[in-house]
Design a protein around this motif. Structure first.
Motif, PDB file in Angstrom:
ATOM      1  N   ARG A  43      30.327  -6.777 -48.291  1.00  0.00           N
ATOM      2  CA  ARG A  43      31.715  -6.817 -48.791  1.00  0.00           C
ATOM      3  C   ARG A  43      32.451  -8.279 -48.288  1.00  0.00           C
ATOM      4  O   ARG A  43      33.289  -8.652 -49.156  1.00  0.00           O
ATOM      5  CB  ARG A  43      32.308  -5.608 -47.964  1.00  0.00           C
ATOM      6  CG  ARG A  43      31.770  -4.468 -48.534  1.00  0.00           C
ATOM      7  CD  ARG A  43      32.499  -3.183 -47.740  1.00  0.00           C
ATOM      8  NE  ARG A  43      34.015  -3.278 -47.918  1.00  0.00           N
ATOM      9  CZ  ARG A  43      34.863  -2.677 -46.860  1.00  0.00           C
ATOM     10  NH1 ARG A  43      34.505  -2.067 -45.936  1.00  0.00           N
ATOM     11  NH2 ARG A  43      36.265  -2.782 -47.141  1.00  0.00           N
ATOM     12  N   ALA A  57      44.434  -6.624 -50.737  1.00  0.00           N
ATOM     13  CA  ALA A  57      44.927  -5.236 -51.373  1.00  0.00           C
ATOM     14  C   ALA A  57      43.831  -4.281 -51.897  1.00  0.00           C
ATOM     15  O   ALA A  57      43.854  -3.291 -51.562  1.00  0.00           O
ATOM     16  CB  ALA A  57      45.746  -5.855 -52.490  1.00  0.00           C
ATOM     17  N   ARG A  58      42.969  -5.015 -52.210  1.00  0.00           N
ATOM     18  CA  ARG A  58      41.530  -4.172 -52.755  1.00  0.00           C
ATOM     19  C   ARG A  58      41.155  -3.288 -51.593  1.00  0.00           C
ATOM     20  O   ARG A  58      40.318  -2.161 -51.823  1.00  0.00           O
ATOM     21  CB  ARG A  58      40.621  -4.679 -53.576  1.00  0.00           C
ATOM     22  CG  ARG A  58      40.993  -5.023 -54.974  1.00  0.00           C
ATOM     23  CD  ARG A  58      40.150  -6.110 -55.592  1.00  0.00           C
ATOM     24  NE  ARG A  58      40.597  -6.500 -57.088  1.00  0.00           N
ATOM     25  CZ  ARG A  58      39.907  -7.423 -57.663  1.00  0.00           C
ATOM     26  NH1 ARG A  58      38.987  -7.986 -57.320  1.00  0.00           N
ATOM     27  NH2 ARG A  58      40.323  -7.679 -58.871  1.00  0.00           N
ATOM     28  N   ALA A  59      40.957  -3.848 -50.367  1.00  0.00           N
ATOM     29  CA  ALA A  59      40.605  -3.494 -49.044  1.00  0.00           C
ATOM     30  C   ALA A  59      41.516  -2.282 -48.475  1.00  0.00           C
ATOM     31  O   ALA A  59      41.237  -1.846 -47.530  1.00  0.00           O
ATOM     32  CB  ALA A  59      40.343  -4.577 -48.041  1.00  0.00           C
ATOM     33  N   ALA A  60      42.684  -2.150 -49.194  1.00  0.00           N
ATOM     34  CA  ALA A  60      43.752  -1.142 -48.886  1.00  0.00           C
ATOM     35  C   ALA A  60      44.427  -1.321 -47.735  1.00  0.00           C
ATOM     36  O   ALA A  60      44.796  -0.483 -46.869  1.00  0.00           O
ATOM     37  CB  ALA A  60      43.075   0.274 -48.506  1.00  0.00           C
ATOM     38  N   LEU A  61      44.682  -2.705 -47.422  1.00  0.00           N
ATOM     39  CA  LEU A  61      45.508  -3.047 -46.339  1.00  0.00           C
ATOM     40  C   LEU A  61      46.915  -3.000 -46.916  1.00  0.00           C
ATOM     41  O   LEU A  61      47.363  -3.826 -48.217  1.00  0.00           O
ATOM     42  CB  LEU A  61      45.095  -4.555 -45.718  1.00  0.00           C
ATOM     43  CG  LEU A  61      44.287  -4.577 -44.659  1.00  0.00           C
ATOM     44  CD1 LEU A  61      42.676  -4.059 -45.047  1.00  0.00           C
ATOM     45  CD2 LEU A  61      44.155  -5.758 -44.209  1.00  0.00           C
ATOM     46  N   THR A  62      47.868  -2.621 -45.838  1.00  0.00           N
ATOM     47  CA  THR A  62      49.397  -2.966 -46.373  1.00  0.00           C
ATOM     48  C   THR A  62      49.805  -4.427 -46.453  1.00  0.00           C
ATOM     49  O   THR A  62      48.865  -5.020 -45.925  1.00  0.00           O
ATOM     50  CB  THR A  62      50.101  -2.056 -45.381  1.00  0.00           C
ATOM     51  OG1 THR A  62      50.103  -2.658 -44.291  1.00  0.00           O
ATOM     52  CG2 THR A  62      49.620  -0.531 -45.617  1.00  0.00           C
ATOM     53  N   GLN A  65      49.913  -5.685 -42.903  1.00  0.00           N
ATOM     54  CA  GLN A  65      48.555  -5.733 -42.217  1.00  0.00           C
ATOM     55  C   GLN A  65      47.750  -6.871 -42.730  1.00  0.00           C
ATOM     56  O   GLN A  65      47.181  -7.863 -42.161  1.00  0.00           O
ATOM     57  CB  GLN A  65      47.817  -4.486 -42.591  1.00  0.00           C
ATOM     58  CG  GLN A  65      48.051  -3.273 -41.888  1.00  0.00           C
ATOM     59  CD  GLN A  65      47.371  -2.003 -42.283  1.00  0.00           C
ATOM     60  OE1 GLN A  65      46.876  -1.817 -43.450  1.00  0.00           O
ATOM     61  NE2 GLN A  65      47.709  -0.931 -41.517  1.00  0.00           N
TER      62      GLN A  65
END
Length: 224
Positions: A43, A57-62, A65
């Motif tokens: 990854r 962003a694709r890793a779902a961090l705000t 973060q």
């Protein structure tokens, strides 16, 4: 794709240099220090090439973060991680041959320009570029929430090098799908290289005009 391009736009990470060791190590430290789970190596390799903000962003961090991760990541890079890097086999000879053949050579990268230029200079690659270090184009040092599109970088590189003028023919060389999409947005084709960080079939699916597996194959394709 033009038979013999007059202008060649070159991606940096995964095309000219193998920057994965330094980038991945810096990311591991950044995730660890900020308290987020460290992605596995497979990854982490996917972070190499695209704009970092987009990958986070694709890793779902705000947004907050991601900003925290980016701050540590850039500290590690600037402390020396960006030089944990090497030029791929055959690239220097390829650039010299293209330069001597009169090809206009510029770098168009998603890496922030203030980081990209010292790396190119460190490895002496600027001597092969038509405008020297001024021919390295990348986005500004944007925040994590700003996903600077590479299409804008390609547009700047084309305009500055004259590759957007009538009579010029230009091609992008890169290892990831975002290279292909950015080039297409500017009306030029992409030659994909398989020695970088793309997934199997990624370049073909994105619409690369050709895909090559060595600097020798790329030289033959560019010089006709």
């Amino acid at each position: 794709m033009p038979d013999r391009p007059t202008h060649v736009l070159l991606d940096l990470d995964g095309t000219l240099t193998d920057s994965a060791p330094g980038i991945m190590a810096s990311l591991r430290t950044a995730f660890t220090e900020t308290g987020f789970p460290v992605p596995d190596d497979a990854r982490l390799r996917r972070f190499v090439g695209p704009p970092l903000g987009l990958s986070l962003a694709r890793a779902a961090l705000t947004g907050d973060q991601a900003e925290a991760v980016v701050a540590v990541y850039r500290r590690e890079l600037e402390a020396g991680g960006m030089y944990d890097n090497s030029v791929f086999d055959g690239v220097t000879d390829l650039l010299a041959t293209l330069r001597d053949a009169g090809t206009t050579l510029v770098v168009a990268t998603a890496k922030p320009q203030p980081l990209a230029r010292p790396i190119v200079e460190h490895f002496g690659l600027d001597r092969y570029l038509t405008g020297g270090i001024d021919s390295v184009f990348g986005p500004a040092m944007e925040g994590a929430g700003e996903h600077a599109g590479k299409e804008k970088v390609v547009a700047r590189a084309l305009a500055a090098s004259g590759g957007d003028q009538a009579g010029a023919s230009a091609v992008m060389v890169g290892d990831r799908e975002h290279d292909v999409h950015a080039a297409a947005a500017n009306g030029i084709a992409t030659i994909g290289v398989t020695w970088g960080y793309g997934e199997p079939g990624e370049l073909e699916q994105a619409g690369a005009a050709a895909v090559v597996g060595s600097a020798g194959e790329l030289r033959a394709l560019l010089l006709g």
